[in-house]
Design an enzyme around this catalytic site. Structure first.
Site, PDB file in Angstrom:
ATOM      1  N   GLU A   1      -1.456   4.383   2.206  1.00 38.37           N
ATOM      2  CA  GLU A   1      -2.507   3.700   2.984  1.00 38.37           C
ATOM      3  C   GLU A   1      -3.197   4.599   4.004  1.00 38.37           C
ATOM      4  O   GLU A   1      -2.968   4.511   5.213  1.00 38.37           O
ATOM      5  CB  GLU A   1      -1.936   2.459   3.681  1.00 38.37           C
ATOM      6  CG  GLU A   1      -1.421   1.431   2.698  1.00 38.37           C
ATOM      7  CD  GLU A   1      -1.224   0.054   3.318  1.00 38.37           C
ATOM      8  OE1 GLU A   1      -1.259  -0.059   4.553  1.00 38.37           O
ATOM      9  OE2 GLU A   1      -1.044  -0.909   2.557  1.00 38.37           O
TER      10      GLU A   1
ATOM     11  N   GLU B   1       1.955  -2.144  -3.773  1.00 39.48           N
ATOM     12  CA  GLU B   1       2.418  -3.187  -2.844  1.00 39.48           C
ATOM     13  C   GLU B   1       1.594  -4.444  -3.051  1.00 39.48           C
ATOM     14  O   GLU B   1       0.380  -4.386  -3.234  1.00 39.48           O
ATOM     15  CB  GLU B   1       2.225  -2.790  -1.368  1.00 39.48           C
ATOM     16  CG  GLU B   1       3.216  -1.815  -0.831  1.00 39.48           C
ATOM     17  CD  GLU B   1       2.979  -1.500   0.642  1.00 39.48           C
ATOM     18  OE1 GLU B   1       2.503  -2.380   1.395  1.00 39.48           O
ATOM     19  OE2 GLU B   1       3.267  -0.362   1.033  1.00 39.48           O
TER      20      GLU B   1
HETATM   21  C1  FCB Z   1       1.262  -2.489   4.252  1.00 40.85           C
HETATM   22  C2  FCB Z   1       2.236  -1.395   4.563  1.00 40.85           C
HETATM   23  C3  FCB Z   1       3.676  -1.819   4.462  1.00 40.85           C
HETATM   24  C4  FCB Z   1       3.888  -3.205   5.006  1.00 40.85           C
HETATM   25  C5  FCB Z   1       2.904  -4.173   4.407  1.00 40.85           C
HETATM   26  C6  FCB Z   1       3.064  -5.596   4.876  1.00 40.85           C
HETATM   27  O1  FCB Z   1       0.057  -2.228   4.890  1.00 40.85           O
HETATM   28  O2  FCB Z   1       2.047  -0.302   3.705  1.00 40.85           O
HETATM   29  O3  FCB Z   1       4.455  -0.850   5.093  1.00 40.85           O
HETATM   30  O4  FCB Z   1       3.848  -3.187   6.373  1.00 40.85           O
HETATM   31  O5  FCB Z   1       1.602  -3.763   4.692  1.00 40.85           O
END
Ligand code: FCB
Length: 478
Positions: free
Chosen positions: A197, A385
């Site tokens: 990210e 994610e």
């Molecule tokens: C993302 C992050 C991860 C976690 C999720 C909820 O932005 O990469 O570490 O905090 O959100």
């Protein structure tokens, strides 16, 4: 549409499967299950975590301090004064956590390495205890039939690096660490992600100031930090390729901001794709195109980043896969402005999960995969994610997080749509295996499918864990 087959072709396949099973009598129910939002054989199901959020043991085995240690210990920066000092204690309990994964039936696990366990000062002499720890973790996963996907940087920057991401040298230090760890682990780790990210560790840390190091810099300096982040990624790709065993797959885990068309008509679809490309110009667009597009340079003018010879070639290094963290949507509509689109702000009635930023908009899952495929045709895509925070009341020892299940079911259904249309999505990592240190929100926001009692470190599967286990077993949305 991309790929070898169309949605229509797939429909024919489904029809055939259904007919065969119907003749088979008792197979009908199973066939119906398969025809309902199923995934192709070999689709990889996994969970994701990150080092600072789960490990604890911040002073153990020679680990150096990080920006997040300093930030979380600064009063007022993290809700409730929470820190990652202990977190899930996964540094000691990793074998137990592997068993949680095994019980779910996942084939993959996305974890990150703490750079400061390997190079306590960010660079220099490696710390063998840190390296050995991760070899043990990885071996334990492999012994249990789980394939590790390793992220090299998930925001915990060694505090000893002068100037942090404001300093271009940090990008080189990262590449050295990346190359070193690729050499150490690529006999057993086949998939490596450089950074997690870009937008978060650059903008949230240096523009908005709500993440480490908590700065609010002027635009030109923010753009420079962003450039150092993408450069770090690009130099790391090169270093990994130079030091890893042949065949090691390299990619990035990016939280591209995706613009979802307000309706599925050609003009809105085209406007949304244009918005996604332009609004991510400093991150994924630069990485996939190897340049800063004119729209970005014109918009930033004198504040545009200072780029040195060779930077853009490094940033644009070809990737084996692109992994996306997909959560909240942005909405966009076509309009007659010079840009051709207008974004639509979220309002109070936009539904969200326990984290106010986590607006629910499952369509972003489909459009994200489709837009990246259409814009840049990556060979392989992963969802690195996706998941949700929920309030998770504990009642009689049960945590019935039906709202998280609702969220996951809707998002995974949209990923299934993308797969069924032929986009090259090969795997999904649910955030998160277990509740953990949720950055500035501390332990107040739970994202796990296992509930963690932070007093006792007991892990309890929630309803969502049982649900995800069924999804994996049936390779279909349930
Ligand atoms: C993302 C992050 C991860 C976690 C999720 C909820 O932005 O990469 O570490 O905090 O959100």
């Amino acid at each position: 549409m991309v790929g070898k087959f169309s949605r229509r072709d797939l429909g024919k396949g489904f029809g055939a499967a259904f007919a065969t099973a119907a003749i088979g009598g008792s197979g009908t129910a199973a066939a119906l299950q398969r025809t309902h939002l199923s995934f192709p054989k070999g689709f990889k199901w996994g969970c994701a975590t990150a080092a600072y959020q789960i490990e604890g043991a911040v002073k153990e085995d020679g680990r150096g301090a990080t920006n997040w240690d300093l930030f979380s210990h600064t009063p007022g920066k993290v809700l409730g004064g929470d820190t990652g000092d202990v977190a899930d204690d996964s540094y000691h309990r990793y074998a137990e956590d592997t068993q949680l994964l095994k019980n779910l039936g996942v084939s993959t696990y996305r974890m990150s390495l703490a750079w400061s366990r390997i190079f306590p000062e960010g660079r220099g002499k490696p710390n063998p205890k840190g390296v050995d720890h991760y070899k043990r973790v990885v071996d334990n996963l492999l012994e249990n039939g789980i394939e590790p996907y390793v992220t090299l940087f998930h925001w915990d920057l060694p505090a000893a690096l002068p100037g942090g991401w404001q300093n271009r040298d940090t990008a080189h230090a990262f590449a050295d660490y990346a190359g070193y760890m690729a050499g150490q682990l690529s006999d057993r780790v086949k998939n490596i992600m450089t950074v997690n990210e870009l937008r978060c560790f650059t903008d949230l840390g240096h523009q908005v100031g709500i993440h480490a190091p908590g700065l609010k810099l002027p635009a030109a300096e923010v753009n420079q930090v962003r450039h150092h982040g993408t450069l770090a990624h690009g130099l790391a790709v090169q270093a990994i390729r130079a030091h890893a065993k042949r065949g090691t797959q390299v990619g990035i885990a990016d939280n591209t901001t995706f613009y979802v068309p307000v309706m599925d008509t050609p003009e809105h679809v085209a406007a949304a794709k244009k918005a996604t490309r332009e609004m991510n110009a400093m991150f994924l667009t630069a990485i996939m195109e190897g340049r800063y597009i004119d729209e970005y340079l014109t918009q930033e003018g004198a504040n545009a980043p200072k780029v040195q010879a060779g930077d853009m070639a490094a940033i644009g290094s070809p990737l084996d896969f692109v992994a996306l963290n997909i959560y909240a949507p942005e909405w966009v509509r076509a309009d007659s402005s010079p840009k051709g689109y207008a974004t639509i702000p979220h309002i109070a009635s936009s539904p969200h999960m326990a984290s106010p930023w986590l607006i629910v908009g499952p369509e972003v899952a489909y459009w994200g995969i489709r837009q990246v495929s259409e814009l840049w045709a990556p060979k392989v895509l992963y969802v690195s994610e996706n998941g949700a925070s929920a309030d998770d009341p504990v009642q009689n020892g049960r945590i019935d997080d039906a709202d998280r299940v609702m969220y996951l079911r809707n998002y995974i259904s949209q990923f299934q749509r993308a797969v069924s249309e032929g986009y090259p999505l090969k795997g999904y990592f649910l955030w998160s295996l277990m509740d953990n240190f949720e950055w500035a929100d501390g332990y107040s926001k739970r994202f796990g499918i296992h509930y963690v009692d932070f007093q006792t470190q007991k892990r309890t599967p929630k309803l969502s864990a049982a649900w995800y286990k069924e999804v994996i077993a049936r390779n279909a949305v349930v």
